[in-house]
Scaffold this active site. Structure first.
Site, PDB file in Angstrom:
ATOM      1  CB  SER A 136     -15.875  13.270   1.388  1.00  0.00           C
ATOM      2  OG  SER A 136     -14.559  12.970   1.766  1.00  0.00           O
ATOM      3  CE1 TYR A 149     -15.744   8.707  -1.765  1.00  0.00           C
ATOM      4  CE2 TYR A 149     -13.859   9.716  -0.668  1.00  0.00           C
ATOM      5  CZ  TYR A 149     -15.178   9.279  -0.644  1.00  0.00           C
ATOM      6  OH  TYR A 149     -15.919   9.412   0.510  1.00  0.00           O
TER       7      TYR A 149
HETATM    8  N1  LIG Z   1     -15.657   6.427   6.003  1.00  0.00           N
HETATM    9  C1  LIG Z   1     -15.087   7.559   5.680  1.00  0.00           C
HETATM   10  O1  LIG Z   1     -13.910   7.807   5.980  1.00  0.00           O
HETATM   11  C2  LIG Z   1     -15.879   8.623   4.953  1.00  0.00           C
HETATM   12  C3  LIG Z   1     -15.342   9.917   4.922  1.00  0.00           C
HETATM   13  C4  LIG Z   1     -16.045  10.914   4.249  1.00  0.00           C
HETATM   14  C5  LIG Z   1     -17.226  10.626   3.624  1.00  0.00           C
HETATM   15  N2  LIG Z   1     -17.728   9.360   3.649  1.00  0.00           N
HETATM   16  C6  LIG Z   1     -18.983   9.116   2.936  1.00  0.00           C
HETATM   17  O2  LIG Z   1     -19.954   8.683   3.864  1.00  0.00           O
HETATM   18  C7  LIG Z   1     -20.885   7.803   3.219  1.00  0.00           C
HETATM   19  C8  LIG Z   1     -20.998   6.513   4.019  1.00  0.00           C
HETATM   20  O3  LIG Z   1     -19.708   5.949   4.161  1.00  0.00           O
HETATM   21  P1  LIG Z   1     -19.403   4.739   5.174  1.00  0.00           P
HETATM   22  O4  LIG Z   1     -18.043   4.927   5.666  1.00  0.00           O
HETATM   23  O5  LIG Z   1     -20.501   4.553   6.103  1.00  0.00           O
HETATM   24  O6  LIG Z   1     -19.342   3.534   4.104  1.00  0.00           O
HETATM   25  P2  LIG Z   1     -20.090   2.122   4.020  1.00  0.00           P
HETATM   26  O7  LIG Z   1     -20.171   1.490   5.356  1.00  0.00           O
HETATM   27  O8  LIG Z   1     -19.416   1.390   2.904  1.00  0.00           O
HETATM   28  O9  LIG Z   1     -21.572   2.505   3.594  1.00  0.00           O
HETATM   29  C9  LIG Z   1     -21.970   2.738   2.280  1.00  0.00           C
HETATM   30  C10 LIG Z   1     -23.482   2.535   2.219  1.00  0.00           C
HETATM   31  O10 LIG Z   1     -23.915   2.860   0.882  1.00  0.00           O
HETATM   32  C11 LIG Z   1     -24.817   1.844   0.468  1.00  0.00           C
HETATM   33  N3  LIG Z   1     -24.833   1.749  -0.986  1.00  0.00           N
HETATM   34  C12 LIG Z   1     -23.779   1.508  -1.813  1.00  0.00           C
HETATM   35  N4  LIG Z   1     -24.202   1.440  -3.079  1.00  0.00           N
HETATM   36  C13 LIG Z   1     -25.562   1.624  -3.053  1.00  0.00           C
HETATM   37  C14 LIG Z   1     -26.570   1.643  -4.046  1.00  0.00           C
HETATM   38  N5  LIG Z   1     -26.289   1.467  -5.343  1.00  0.00           N
HETATM   39  N6  LIG Z   1     -27.858   1.845  -3.667  1.00  0.00           N
HETATM   40  C15 LIG Z   1     -28.162   2.019  -2.349  1.00  0.00           C
HETATM   41  N7  LIG Z   1     -27.235   2.023  -1.364  1.00  0.00           N
HETATM   42  C16 LIG Z   1     -25.949   1.820  -1.721  1.00  0.00           C
HETATM   43  C17 LIG Z   1     -24.319   0.573   1.141  1.00  0.00           C
HETATM   44  O11 LIG Z   1     -25.372  -0.368   1.307  1.00  0.00           O
HETATM   45  P3  LIG Z   1     -25.678  -1.640   0.382  1.00  0.00           P
HETATM   46  O12 LIG Z   1     -24.363  -2.198  -0.048  1.00  0.00           O
HETATM   47  O13 LIG Z   1     -26.463  -2.537   1.305  1.00  0.00           O
HETATM   48  O14 LIG Z   1     -26.514  -1.114  -0.737  1.00  0.00           O
HETATM   49  C18 LIG Z   1     -23.902   1.103   2.509  1.00  0.00           C
HETATM   50  O15 LIG Z   1     -25.001   1.107   3.383  1.00  0.00           O
HETATM   51  C19 LIG Z   1     -20.384   7.637   1.794  1.00  0.00           C
HETATM   52  O16 LIG Z   1     -21.063   8.531   0.947  1.00  0.00           O
HETATM   53  C20 LIG Z   1     -18.911   8.006   1.901  1.00  0.00           C
HETATM   54  O17 LIG Z   1     -18.395   8.466   0.677  1.00  0.00           O
HETATM   55  C21 LIG Z   1     -17.090   8.354   4.310  1.00  0.00           C
END
Ligand SMILES: NC(=O)c1ccc[n+]([C@@H]2O[C@H](COP(=O)([O-])OP(=O)(O)OC[C@H]3O[C@@H](n4cnc5c(N)ncnc54)[C@H](OP(=O)(O)O)[C@@H]3O)[C@@H](O)[C@H]2O)c1
Length: 252
Positions: A136, A149
């Site tokens: 990120s 975070y």
């Molecule tokens: N959205 C943003 O603004 C943003 C910006 C920069 C970086 N990111 C990064 O991008 C990634 C995805 O973010 P997103 O926005 O798509 O969030 P999201 O929709 O909340 O997705 C998170 C994913 O991680 C999985 N997960 C959580 N805990 C887990 C575990 N213990 N084992 C296996 N899977 C797990 C969840 O699936 P289950 O709950 O089904 O396990 C879900 O599929 C993250 O690493 C986040 O930090 C996001």
């Protein structure tokens, strides 16, 4: 030509699901990994050649079972997208809830390391492996209330950079993708523990935050470049976000 397998963690929603879709379209057999089976099943049903595996990246046994499952597939594991992660809470360091910090370290940092360790032999064996780490902009900038975070994402950045050094000479690229503001359905909602108003405020007045498909495109681009091309780090923000604290918002 053997089937090219791409493993995407956190594929049940947001960036991971979009990445699974985009890699499927690019010709990979995607193995979609997360804890929620029903979400994975719905995703796989709409893809050409994909399968799912329910695993918790914080569990040694679960990740060992994933590696064993991948061994049994007919194909080469060429790509691992370490995307599972997220944020919980927005407290100051002074008021930090250590359980939230623990969760963020367990999933974002140790989860990435655990899955990477388990899959390295397969990536090595493919002769053209790629590890994508979904860090990120929080991996190199801090902000008030984001201590847990940003510390976790800084750690992920350190892991990506260390890994790239340590894998030198082996056929495995290490790509770090650093998105800025991406509007996904669950990220902010989870961060604010279901408070929809607080979650919506993150994107308030921003005409076009990034969407999951934008990041999926970046993953696919870095992973399908000729294998000698290693994009070390890709920083991706929406046009409206000139820097972490400089977000252009327009209110009617
Ligand atoms: N959205 C943003 O603004 C943003 C910006 C920069 C970086 N990111 C990064 O991008 C990634 C995805 O973010 P997103 O926005 O798509 O969030 P999201 O929709 O909340 O997705 C998170 C994913 O991680 C999985 N997960 C959580 N805990 C887990 C575990 N213990 N084992 C296996 N899977 C797990 C969840 O699936 P289950 O709950 O089904 O396990 C879900 O599929 C993250 O690493 C986040 O930090 C996001």
């Amino acid at each position: 030509m053997p089937t090219r397998i791409a493993v995407v963690t956190g594929a049940s929603s947001g960036i991971g699901a979009a990445t699974a879709r985009r890699l499927d379209a690019a010709g990979f057999h995607v193995v979609a990994v997360a804890r929620r089976a029903e979400k994975l099943d719905a995703l796989v049903a709409e893809l050409k050649t994909a399968s799912s595996f329910v695993a918790d990246v914080t569990s040694d046994a679960s990740v060992a079972a994933l590696a064993e499952h991948l061994e049994s597939l007919d194909g080469e594991v060429e790509l691992l997208v370490n995307n599972a992660g997220g944020a919980i809470g927005a407290e100051t360091v002074e008021d930090a809830d250590l359980a939230d910090w623990q969760w963020m370290f367990d999933v974002n940092v140790l989860g990435t390391i655990r899955v990477t360790k388990a899959l390295l032999p397969l990536l090595d064996r493919s002769g053209r492996g790629t590890i994508v780490i979904m860090s990120s902009t929080a991996g190199f900038v801090v902000y008030e209330g984001g201590g847990g975070y940003t510390a976790a994402k800084h750690a992920e950045t350190a892991v990506a950079e260390t890994l790239r050094l340590e894998l030198s000479g082996r056929p495995i690229r290490v790509v770090e993708i650093c998105p800025g503001m991406v509007r996904t359905d669950e990220f902010a909602l989870k961060r604010y523990e279901g408070d929809a108003e607080k979650a919506a405020a993150v994107y308030a007045g921003v005409a076009e935050p990034l969407v999951a498909e934008d990041i999926a495109e970046c993953v696919t681009w870095t992973a399908t470049l000729p294998h000698h091309v290693n994009i070390d780090r890709l920083v991706v923000r929406p046009l409206a976000q000139a820097a972490q604290h400089k977000v252009h918002r327009v209110f009617e």
